[in-house]
Structure formats: structure tokens, C-alpha cells
Design a protein around this motif. Sequence first.
Motif, PDB file in Angstrom:
ATOM      1  N   PRO A  57       0.853  -1.198   0.000  1.00  0.00           N
ATOM      2  CA  PRO A  57       0.000   0.000   0.000  1.00  0.00           C
ATOM      3  C   PRO A  57       0.884   1.242   0.000  1.00  0.00           C
ATOM      4  O   PRO A  57       1.827   1.347   0.781  1.00  0.00           O
ATOM      5  N   LYS A  58       0.590   2.161  -0.901  1.00  0.00           N
ATOM      6  CA  LYS A  58       1.409   3.372  -0.980  1.00  0.00           C
ATOM      7  C   LYS A  58       1.389   4.141   0.331  1.00  0.00           C
ATOM      8  O   LYS A  58       2.390   4.756   0.732  1.00  0.00           O
ATOM      9  N   ALA A  59       0.272   4.043   1.041  1.00  0.00           N
ATOM     10  CA  ALA A  59       0.115   4.776   2.299  1.00  0.00           C
ATOM     11  C   ALA A  59       1.151   4.344   3.336  1.00  0.00           C
ATOM     12  O   ALA A  59       1.488   5.118   4.250  1.00  0.00           O
ATOM     13  N   ALA A  60       1.677   3.105   3.197  1.00  0.00           N
ATOM     14  CA  ALA A  60       2.668   2.622   4.156  1.00  0.00           C
ATOM     15  C   ALA A  60       3.945   3.444   4.123  1.00  0.00           C
ATOM     16  O   ALA A  60       4.711   3.463   5.092  1.00  0.00           O
ATOM     17  N   PHE A  61       4.176   4.162   2.993  1.00  0.00           N
ATOM     18  CA  PHE A  61       5.421   4.916   2.815  1.00  0.00           C
ATOM     19  C   PHE A  61       5.190   6.431   2.833  1.00  0.00           C
ATOM     20  O   PHE A  61       6.104   7.200   2.551  1.00  0.00           O
ATOM     21  N   LEU A  62       3.954   6.852   3.170  1.00  0.00           N
ATOM     22  CA  LEU A  62       3.646   8.284   3.162  1.00  0.00           C
ATOM     23  C   LEU A  62       3.867   8.906   4.536  1.00  0.00           C
ATOM     24  O   LEU A  62       3.186   9.832   4.943  1.00  0.00           O
ATOM     25  N   GLY A  63       4.800   8.380   5.233  1.00  0.00           N
ATOM     26  CA  GLY A  63       5.182   8.879   6.542  1.00  0.00           C
ATOM     27  C   GLY A  63       6.264   7.986   7.109  1.00  0.00           C
ATOM     28  O   GLY A  63       6.499   6.881   6.601  1.00  0.00           O
ATOM     29  N   SER A  64       6.928   8.434   8.148  1.00  0.00           N
ATOM     30  CA  SER A  64       8.035   7.679   8.727  1.00  0.00           C
ATOM     31  C   SER A  64       7.861   7.528  10.223  1.00  0.00           C
ATOM     32  O   SER A  64       7.208   8.343  10.879  1.00  0.00           O
ATOM     33  N   LYS A  65       8.459   6.492  10.730  1.00  0.00           N
ATOM     34  CA  LYS A  65       8.540   6.268  12.161  1.00  0.00           C
ATOM     35  C   LYS A  65      10.010   5.991  12.486  1.00  0.00           C
ATOM     36  O   LYS A  65      10.621   5.093  11.914  1.00  0.00           O
ATOM     37  N   GLN A  66      10.580   6.797  13.362  1.00  0.00           N
ATOM     38  CA  GLN A  66      11.983   6.605  13.732  1.00  0.00           C
ATOM     39  C   GLN A  66      12.118   5.312  14.541  1.00  0.00           C
ATOM     40  O   GLN A  66      11.360   5.067  15.477  1.00  0.00           O
ATOM     41  N   PRO A  82       9.174   2.790   7.368  1.00  0.00           N
ATOM     42  CA  PRO A  82       7.841   3.114   6.847  1.00  0.00           C
ATOM     43  C   PRO A  82       6.831   3.241   7.982  1.00  0.00           C
ATOM     44  O   PRO A  82       6.907   2.505   8.972  1.00  0.00           O
ATOM     45  N   ILE A  83       5.900   4.151   7.860  1.00  0.00           N
ATOM     46  CA  ILE A  83       4.929   4.379   8.918  1.00  0.00           C
ATOM     47  C   ILE A  83       4.138   3.111   9.230  1.00  0.00           C
ATOM     48  O   ILE A  83       3.779   2.855  10.376  1.00  0.00           O
ATOM     49  N   ASP A  84       3.883   2.302   8.207  1.00  0.00           N
ATOM     50  CA  ASP A  84       3.211   1.011   8.403  1.00  0.00           C
ATOM     51  C   ASP A  84       4.197  -0.110   8.074  1.00  0.00           C
ATOM     52  O   ASP A  84       4.006  -0.885   7.142  1.00  0.00           O
ATOM     53  N   TYR A  85       5.257  -0.170   8.863  1.00  0.00           N
ATOM     54  CA  TYR A  85       6.288  -1.168   8.564  1.00  0.00           C
ATOM     55  C   TYR A  85       5.795  -2.591   8.785  1.00  0.00           C
ATOM     56  O   TYR A  85       6.314  -3.538   8.193  1.00  0.00           O
ATOM     57  N   ASP A  86       4.777  -2.744   9.634  1.00  0.00           N
ATOM     58  CA  ASP A  86       4.236  -4.086   9.880  1.00  0.00           C
ATOM     59  C   ASP A  86       3.707  -4.694   8.579  1.00  0.00           C
ATOM     60  O   ASP A  86       4.010  -5.850   8.256  1.00  0.00           O
TER      61      ASP A  86
END
Length: 649
Positions: free
Chosen positions: A236-245, A256-260
Motif C-alpha cells: 500500500p502506498k500509504a505505508a510509505f507516506l510517513g516515517s517512524k523513527q 515506513p509508517i506502516d512497517y508491519d
Amino acid sequence: MKLPREFFYEEVRNGFYIPGMIKRTWGAALTILSEIDRICKKHGIQYHISAGTLLGAVREGEFIPWDDDLDIIMLRDDFNRFWSIAKSELPDELIFSFGDKSKDCNGYLAAVGIPEMKFRSEILRKYCEFPYPAGVDVFVLDDLAKNPEDEEFRKDVLRMLYTMIGLVESKKEKSRSFLKELEKVEELLEVQFDRNSPLAPQLYDVFHRVCQEFNGTGDMVAFLAYQMHHEKTKFPKAAFLGSKQILFCNREFPAPIDYDTVLKVIYGDYKKPVKAGGIHNYPYFKQYEERLKKHFGEKWVFSYQFKEEDLERPNVENFREILFKTVDSFRERQKKILEAYEKKNFLFLHTVLPACQEEAIALGNAIEVKKGGGCESVSVLEQYCESLYHAYQALEEVLHSDEKEIDRMLSESGKQLERMLKKLGSHLRKVRQTLEGEFKRQVVFLPHSAKHFDSLRPLIDALRAEEDVECKIIPIPYFDRLGDGNFSEMHYEGKEFPEGYEITDYRTYDFATELPDCIVLNSPYDEVNPVWSVDSFFYSRKMKNYTRKLVYIPPFVTDEINPKAEEDGKAFGNMEYYVTVPGIFHADLTIVQSEEMKKAYLAKIARFAKGGVSKKMRKKISGAGSCLLGEREGQNLVKEFRRFLLKKQ
């Protein structure tokens, strides 16, 4: 990026042995990633750690033990921005390998790294003394078409271009069939290839333009060069539309924000560790080793070359061994003395008794030199000498009598001379008993690292409880090595060992004088470890000259390794770093964790030696156990060591 020195030493994690050079691979890649991270933060470019790097960060906070590279991933827009500034922003020694932004690209996968081996000292220092090419792979994500038919058509085009690129790189672009296919592509995509220029960059450029066809319109993304052959690898493109340190090797990097979801797509049940897998091209730097050998020439020492004579050992006799041989010779002579008396061979007795006295005095003097005054054994030897003197005086009386007088003297007072001669034997038995208490078998342990002491502690504890064994723990210095093989910083951990154990300073122990009964090594590498080395005096090939029995006990345990199993391929491959090394061949005994592991050792040695494994080599390895596996295995190791220590050679 500064990493602690301990980061670079070999270790076992998840049952997998990680060589020091792999650690340097990681360090070099992390240094390169820190440069990428700096640039991306400076310009507001979003990137994420990916694949095995992401998996290691989420599951362990560090590299997966059997990984040897580092991966990041970018959406195409971010990648194009990074591409446009990489050349001007990266340090001079780093190359962005995807082609110049103003020209055609030249691959499916981008990378940032050192493309050639650099032996300038400042480059080696900066990139963790790693002497091989190093890099970070950059995967690029493009949108998938929402319409499945459009996406399938695009995949067909990409597969066609992929095939043509393969033919060009195989030097088959002159064939008639290839040229016809090239014309079809030109007509289909309305492009024109320059036949007078290299075709590969042009085809790659078209391939990446096709990859971007639906960007900005899709909800799913993929690395198309891979996904066209693995349909389910899309995100899903949304998984990469943000980051989590997320913490990775004690530093935060963007995930990726949704790295799971991302990890589940790639690995399924990613929380469950999966064995390393086949050897394939692992570790990647092996392909450069021959070039490095050529560069070093005669200075290259990092590959052990087996020689049959390494299995041989010099004849070493220490003071204790000579001492007991001397006493045993006295006892053998005592038998001859009694036999001579029975046969009335008084001339032999007249010669041998003074000789015994002289040798006993010399032995007592030697003991006093070694141990100092006040030894009980010297006192017993003095009693022995006194009895020899009295026996000699009685013998003199016999020899100065006529034949009839001799018969009378030998029958009088219960044969006083015979009693004197037999008393000599009791003195000698007591001499041996006292010597066994004063001169115990000496076992010297040579650990270099305090953290590895647990692999020896149960054995040391058991031997310390033995009345006939003296243990000496002698921590030895070790050195970090630079990328060119030279020694750098020295480390000595003698003060870091557990309390309650007497530590002997390696500078005060005279190996040439002491010649201990057994030396136990914790490091088998000698000069072949490119990351660190013990002081060269303590190399196995030298230590075997100072003892009759040299033993190597690995300071680690791994999962069991089946040389024939594909899933154990990397683990079996890495055995070259700790099995085909000098200490295994110089040691008289190597005690490994199990019988199955012994088989793996022998299988590795058989491939290495190429002539099979000799009977002598098979006897040098025992699968008795390891103190690190538990009480029962530790007891098995102690029993095997004790058996070997007492065994006559």
C-alpha cells in the motif's frame, strides 16, 4: 558514525557465527547510510530502511546475523530528487551508481558506495577498516496501475525490455532476432534508439520511464524490476507516506509508517526468525578477495594454508616430567639392586649405591633451585641418601670379609644389609608421593577476553578442586587490526576477570622455564583474523613449543550445523572463519560442543584440506561438549579434558 570497538568482534547471535569481517561490512554500510541520512534530512527527502535492514531493526534493533548488506527504499519522486543532488552532496569517495542525472541510467537498482577498494588510510579509518567495495542499495517504488489490464500490459513491456537488456549484456545485440525485437519496441513505445551508442543505458532509461507511467495515480507501489517476476510483492502506498523513527545499531533511522504491513508482504510471519539459508553469494565481498590478495602480495596472511607438518608436535619435557622420570629410573634401579643382592653380585652394588647417592643429591639440589628450601621431598631424598650411605658401609664390611665370613655375615642378624637395601624402596615411594604433592600438573589458561571466561569457568573450577592440578589463569593482550593488517590499539582485560580467581600477569610467567603440562587456548586464529589478533607470542604454532599438550576450547557455541542442509549453507560457509584456522591444526585436542558439530568440523576440514581428513586429524577433535550449554555438557567437557590430561603420549 562512531561505533564501539566491541561492535566489530566476531560473535554468535541467534545461534549463528558472525565473522569480524562481516561486522566491518556492517560498519562501512552504516557509515554510508549516515551520509545518505544527512543529505536526506538536509533536503527534506523521505527515505526508509527496508528489506533485511528493516527486519533486523524491528525484530532485533540491529542487523540480522546472516545479512551482509544494507537496504533503503524511496518513492520515485524522492529518489529523483536524491538523484539530482547526490553527486554534489556526497563525499568524494562515495559514488551514486545509477548513472548521471543528465544522462541515461545504467541499472535496475541504485546504490551509494565505494565501488573500488580504497587503501588510503583516511578512507579505511572512516569506513571501519573495511578494505572491500561497500555500499547501500536503494530500491525505488513506483505506482501500480489501478486497472489490472493496464498493469499486465506494462509488465509485458517491462519483461520484453528486461530480456533485451540481458541479451545486450551477454553481447548478443548483433543477432537478427534481437534487432527485430528492438524495432518492435521502438514502434510500440514510440522511441528511437541510437545504434551507434551503447544500447544498455538506453534500454535501462526506457525501462525506468515505463516504470513511472502510472505514478501519481495508484494506491499500490512496488519495485517493479522485482515485482514483475514476484506478483505478490506490492505494498500500500500509504505505508510509505510517513516515517517512524526506529532504533538500529543504537541510532534512529526512518522506517515506513506502516512497517508491519511492509514486512508481512516481504516475509510473512516476520517475527519468527528463519534460518540463514543457502550460501549463494554470501558474503558478497568474497568475490573481491583475490584482488585483495594480489594487492597485499607476500603480506597477505589472512588465509591459512594447511601444511601436513602442522599436525606434528615437538617433543617437550618439563621439569615435572623429568623429575618423575628420574624417580622412576631410581625405582627401576632399585629392582636391579635387590636382584643383584639375591645373586650376591656385590661388585654391582658397590658401584651403583654411590651413583644413586650422587644422583639423589643432584635431584635434591635441582628441586631446591626450582622450589626453594624446606621441601619435604628434599628431606625424604636426604633420608634416602643416608640409607644409601649406611647400606654402602654394610656392603663394605661384606666385601672386606673372606668367603666364609661373607656367608656368616649374610645369615646374621636377619640379613641387615638386605633390610637396608629394601628400605631404599620405601624411601623412593615416599619421594614420589611427596613430589606429587609439591609438583602438580600445571594447566595454563590463556583467555584474551573477560566475557569469554564463562566458556572455561566450570573446567577451571573443577581443576582447582583437584589435588594434583595447579591452574594458572593468564589473560593475554590482544590488538585491533587496521584494514591493511597492521596492529593498532592494544587491549588487556586482566583486571576485568571475575573476583575469586587468581590472575597471573603474562609478563611474569616464563613459558620457556615452566613448560606447563597443558596450555588451553581460547583463540585459534593466530595471524589469519583480519580484525584482531592476540599478541603474536601466543599464537598456537608457538605455544605448542612450550607444552606437551595444547588444547583449544571454543569460547562460543552455535546452532548445530548440517553440512548437507541448504538452510545451513551460510553457517557452514562461515565455519572457514573458525575451523580452517591454525589453532585447530596445531592443537593436540579441540573440544567442540557435540558429536554432530565434530562431524561438521571434519566436513569443513575435508573440503579445506582437499585430501580428506587424516586419522590423526580425526583424533584431534572431540565432540565432548561445552561449558556454555549446561551443567551436563560442562561435566562432559571436564571429563574429556581430565582424560586427555592424564593420558600418556
